[in-house]
Design an enzyme around this catalytic site. Structure first.
Site, short mmCIF file in Angstrom:
data_model
loop_
_atom_site.label_atom_id
_atom_site.label_comp_id
_atom_site.label_asym_id
_atom_site.label_seq_id
_atom_site.Cartn_x
_atom_site.Cartn_y
_atom_site.Cartn_z
N ASP B 36 0.97 -1.17 -0.02
CA ASP B 36 0.01 0.14 0.15
C ASP B 36 0.88 1.24 0.00
O ASP B 36 0.46 2.06 -0.92
CB ASP B 36 -0.90 -0.06 1.07
N GLU B 108 -1.97 -5.24 -3.69
CA GLU B 108 -1.10 -4.43 -3.04
C GLU B 108 -0.18 -5.23 -2.53
O GLU B 108 1.14 -4.94 -2.25
CB GLU B 108 -1.68 -3.60 -1.83
#
Lengths: 218, 218
Positions: B36, B108
């Site tokens: 992320d 992610e």
């Protein structure tokens, strides 16, 4: 800029990082956007490596402790960024060079300036030097998930969690345990956990309950 | 994994990135935390370069359009990550491999897996290939700050902003203008703006009012 510990090829980048929006345009706002993201990933990786057993939630919490405005203002002061800030006359008069938010923003912008002046590795090295000791100094939450869940429920006066062994499999020396953790308040919730011991599986289940509680609050 | 466009030295990293927490531990949650952050900085830099005149607020808004769960699930589907997800039996039965949040998290985590398998540059190249066209495809808000502020106030039925020229200085061919933009509702606010023309200074002041309104709402 004596305390910067990084020598700029292009000093104009450092100047830009220290130019607050009150001084007009161009200023450090765009660099701050990039620097915030850079700092986020560099500190994320440091924590990832330093705490191989920490959960995602724990890593987030630790990072928030390290990169909030107040904490970054401390770093900015160590680097004496305030001395070289370029502020508009209004901010200058009201002591903007001492304000946490302005200092933190300037530090984030400086991270991006270092990155643009060199590359990711050099920027990471610079940030690592600044954060190594800080990361070593913040203890992980010393309380495990079961303890945190129990204490939280007790503080609210709610029933304690019920753990139940559901299954265990694998050979004796490498068994896996499946347990559930159930709570009644603030809502009925059952989470599963798995681990190499019953206790580890219970911790896992408690962590999962804590996470679900957090998600339903946010 | 046919669609991954990155070849892992260590395929176990890719496997880990595709292991949802419902399948037990270790799973992709820690990698997702790191991924992320990586995605955040790589997309931030792409936008920074693609939109040299965009403000920090505009860059944030554009990034949020590109890296929210729904948008990342689209990328994950293009890469066909769902086919290789490792899920617990509950998620498997309920079709977790099709769920946006699980797919976005796996993507992610995959970004972090690529990073750990190689380095920042290789990871950035991989992400850039995936996001190049997406970034070209989202238009910047075509409305300028004055227009956005005016339309927003009109929609609420509130008084329009008042712009006032406060000062202009510098030589004729390189004048700087200082203006203020004042609004009465939802709160009395005055912001300063500066620019090389009166219009540019007004845009700057309107942008500042919009930012303050946003900050006071959040």
């Amino acid at each position: 800029m004596a305390k910067l510990t990084y020598r700029f090829r292009d000093p104009a980048l450092a100047q830009l990082a220290l130019t607050h929006r009150s001084a007009g345009k161009p200023n450090n706002e765009r660099l701050e956007f990039l620097g915030d993201a850079l700092l986020g990933v560099i500190v994320a990786e440091m924590l990832y490596d330093a705490h191989p057993n920490a959960s995602e939630g724990e890593l987030s919490r630790l990072r928030a402790q390290l990169v909030n405005g107040q904490a970054l203002a401390v770093v900015a002061r160590e680097l004496e960024l305030g001395d070289d800030l370029k502020l508009g006359s209004g901010e200058l008069k009201s002591g903007g060079f001492r304000r946490d938010s302005i200092l933190a923003d300037a530090f984030e912008a400086m991270v991006a300036a270092v990155y643009q002046d060199s590359d990711f590795d050099a920027c990471r090295n610079w940030v690592r030097e600044l954060f190594d000791e800080r990361i070593a100094a913040i203890p992980r939450s010393s309380k495990d998930a079961k303890t945190r869940l129990q204490e939280w429920l007790q503080a609210k006066g709610w029933p304690l969690p019920q753990y139940e062994l559901k299954d265990s499999h694998g050979e004796d020396h490498a068994k896996t345990f499946d347990v559930t953790c159930a709570i009644e308040e603030p809502q009925a919730l059952v989470a599963e956990g798995r681990g190499g011991s019953r206790r580890a599986a219970e911790q896992d289940a408690a962590e999962s309950v804590l996470r679900q509680l957090q998600e339903s609050r946010s």
